[in-house]
Design an enzyme around this catalytic site. Structure first.
Site, PDB file in Angstrom:
ATOM      1  N   CYS A   1      13.791  -0.666  -5.192  1.00 12.77           N
ATOM      2  CA  CYS A   1      13.588  -0.415  -3.762  1.00 12.77           C
ATOM      3  C   CYS A   1      12.414  -1.181  -3.155  1.00 12.77           C
ATOM      4  O   CYS A   1      12.580  -1.906  -2.166  1.00 12.77           O
ATOM      5  CB  CYS A   1      13.366   1.079  -3.531  1.00 12.77           C
ATOM      6  SG  CYS A   1      14.645   2.153  -4.197  1.00 12.77           S
TER       7      CYS A   1
ATOM      8  N   HIS B   1       8.536   2.836   2.164  1.00  9.10           N
ATOM      9  CA  HIS B   1       8.324   2.609   0.730  1.00  9.10           C
ATOM     10  C   HIS B   1       7.531   1.334   0.425  1.00  9.10           C
ATOM     11  O   HIS B   1       7.785   0.657  -0.564  1.00  9.10           O
ATOM     12  CB  HIS B   1       9.663   2.588  -0.009  1.00  9.10           C
ATOM     13  CG  HIS B   1       9.534   2.934  -1.470  1.00  9.10           C
ATOM     14  ND1 HIS B   1      10.572   2.828  -2.372  1.00  9.10           N
ATOM     15  CD2 HIS B   1       8.465   3.385  -2.195  1.00  9.10           C
ATOM     16  CE1 HIS B   1      10.173   3.201  -3.568  1.00  9.10           C
ATOM     17  NE2 HIS B   1       8.886   3.538  -3.499  1.00  9.10           N
TER      18      HIS B   1
END
Length: 627
Positions: free
Chosen positions: A77, A133
């Protein structure tokens, strides 16, 4: 015959009129909308031929636009998002080793210009909906300090789909993580995250219509797993639509993917309603392959590819990708040349006629995409992609042209195989009328006005067949590679599923030596990985059970017990009033006892001239022990 020609002429005129704007669109920068799925498997979009569950809106976007047949992304990610926003390989942003754990005090984008910043500087309204993130420990690491005018969503890796709290695998406490810009956001209780993000994207589109060019990144939570106690979540009525799937986890995953597909449809519908489609570029991508097994597994399928998320194999790196725009001259086709996540910054900047003066690893592929370049050999340009170069785990995954070189692997080789089979005995009832499901989807109803040739049943079948990858997994002559012990070399043009290791075959030593030398050259350009550095002080239990800008914020003197009921948005419910009352009364008693001890000590000091007042640390220990 004449009737058919008249119908085709009428349809063509209709398509031409749809492309004409009230003002000259060539002078108006295009709207750019990126819909980014999280951990969606290569085979979990049905335009690849999967019939276990359908994704009619994503499929329609693919058939009306271009299927990006060889779209690659970093295998996890954080590096994937960093590559998208900076146009750089993970080795050049410090994101080459694993993902950023919530409590780590780093900002991946520090000292980097982001895609959002580029478009913001050129008059775009820049919006992030969903996952970030890329760092939260300091305010300067968060979205609105990195080029986004607005952010609605969460800063960390994932959240519970309903309660918006997350717990890291490092055994830190649960923490609430849902914000609007820099403020905590408390959506209605019981609201589903995918729906919330979709609604926000719709609102942004409708508010923005006709004001400024729009840059919108919808970074979905779906289909990432949530917390370990309930990792796969979807509304019950959505799960019931897939009752024919016997495996409960896979059934829930299908419902999660279905809500994602619905989101794509609603976003395209909103763009149509706002009359923005005629000057828009729309991308649908997954950030990496699905984690079929292991940490945060979601049962996603990367069939027929080997490996998964957090692995050097095609199943972790090759992801679903689609682009649509009326600016494309050859829509309704398959784009075969390799394209990498970092390519989108220079490519989309070129589409908006923005000149970049940045160090970039990504390439500008806009001319190829817009002109519909179809190479006889998609590998003829010898495109180089550095998939993984991780010095901590000693993993290399490097591609040039048709050749892929792997040395080392992750998790002791647990993911170095085909992890999911396509279930041909389980089929979505809609697959019996697949073409009608596509033609009647929200996306197709919105986009068909831009087609010069109608999206027919035959055309759908042709593109679906062309997008499918065929590998013989029963082949007895396969030569597997043990990446924990040896080098691996594959010819992806002939072997897309990485079944035949050529490294030990005669005639390939010169390629291997060239790749070894190139990898070492690239290694010398890498920046140190930003990893580690988490402290107990950063635990949400010392920050009111919230994932916050913990490096800058003062921690509380006692540690809270963080549960789903203790988040900042939770009201005191009738069935929990007694626990709340007990907690508050106990705290009052403790404070009264503390003051009484202090008063007694002071009296003793006055009579015996001895200082025995408990120090501040001792009182903090008492409070901590109580809480």
């Amino acid at each position: 015959m004449w009737l058919l020609l008249l119908l085709l002429l009428a349809f063509s005129l209709r398509a031409m009129s749809a492309r004409v704007q009230e003002e000259d669109s060539s002078a108006v920068p295009p709207n750019i909308i990126i819909i980014l799925a999280d951990d969606l498997g290569f085979d979990d979009v049905s335009f690849r031929g999967n019939n276990v569950f359908l994704t009619p809106n994503i499929d329609a976007l693919a058939y009306h636009g271009k299927i990006l047949q060889r779209h690659y992304a970093p295998a996890m990610c954080t590096p994937s998002r960093a590559a998208l926003l900076t146009g750089l390989y993970p080795i050049h942003t410090g994101s080459q080793h694993f993902v950023l754990i919530n409590e780590e005090p780093w900002g991946i984008l520090k000292n980097h210009t982001t895609m959002a910043g580029v478009f913001q500087a050129h008059g775009y309204s820049t919006n992030l909906v969903g996952k970030w993130h890329l760092g939260m420990g300091r305010k300067e690491y968060t979205p609105t300090f990195n080029g986004f005018d607005q952010h609605y969503g969460y800063w960390g890796a994932f959240v519970d789909y309903y309660r918006k709290m997350s717990k890291m695998p490092t055994n830190f406490s649960l923490g609430y993580d849902f914000q609007r810009n820099m403020d905590l956001e408390c959506p209605p209780e019981g609201s589903y995250v995918t729906d919330l993000l979709t609604q926000e994207a719709e609102d942004i589109i409708l508010r923005n219509s006709g004001t400024k060019p729009l840059f919108l990144l919808v970074s979905h939570l779906a289909t990432h797993a949530g917390n370990d106690d309930n990792p796969l979540q979807a509304p019950l009525e959505e799960i019931e639509k897939f009752s024919y799937i016997s495996d409960v986890k896979r059934r829930t995953y299908a419902a999660m993917a279905s809500k994602l597909d619905e989101s794509v449809g609603r976003i395209i519908q909103a763009l149509d309603k706002a009359q923005m489609l005629s000057n828009s570029i729309i991308l649908f991508l997954s950030d990496n392959g699905a984690p079929s097994v292991g940490l945060y597994s979601n049962t996603g399928s990367n069939w027929p590819l080997k490996g998964q998320k957090n692995s050097p194999w095609e199943g972790g790196l090759r992801v679903p990708g689609v682009i649509w725009s009326p600016l494309l001259k050859n829509p309704g086709s398959i784009f075969h040349p390799p394209i990498y996540m970092a390519d989108w910054l220079p490519t989309l900047a070129a589409a908006a006629e923005i000149e970049l003066n940045l160090p970039l690893d990504g390439l500008n592929l806009w001319p190829d995409l817009v002109d519909g370049v179809e190479l006889f050999d998609p590998f003829e340009r010898q495109r180089e992609i550095v998939h993984i170069l991780d010095e901590i785990w000693n993993v290399t995954s490097y591609m040039r042209g048709q050749w892929k070189y792997i040395r080392g692997t992750t998790i002791n080789g647990e993911y170095d195989r085909l992890l999911m089979q396509r279930d041909r005995n389980t089929t979505d009832p809609r697959s019996l009328v697949y073409e009608k499901a596509i033609q009647s989807s929200m996306v197709s109803l919105s986009l068909r006005k831009y087609d010069c040739i109608p999206l027919s049943k035959k055309k759908i079948q042709k593109f679906r067949s062309g997008a499918e990858i065929h590998c013989d997994h029963e082949e007895k002559e396969a030569t597997p590679c043990d990446a924990t012990r040896e080098e691996c070399l594959y010819d992806l043009a002939k072997d897309p599923c990485e079944q035949h290791n050529l490294a030990s075959q005669p005639g390939y030593e010169s390629i291997l030596q060239e790749f070894r030398e190139r990898v070492e050259s690239l290694r010398s350009t890498a920046v140190p990985p930003k990893t580690g550095g988490s402290l107990l002080n950063y635990d949400p239990s010392y920050h009111y059970c919230v994932w916050s800008n913990f490096v800058e914020e003062e921690m509380t003197i006692y540690r809270r017990q963080c549960t789903y009921e203790s988040g900042p948005c939770r009201k005191i419910l009738p069935n929990s009033w007694h626990s709340f009352l007990f907690y508050e009364i106990s705290l009052c008693i403790l404070l009264l006892l503390s003051f009484r001890i202090i008063a007694k000590c002071r009296r003793r000091k006055n009579t015996e001239n001895v200082d025995v007042v408990p120090d501040r640390e001792h009182l903090q220990d008492l409070l901590s022990a109580h809480v």
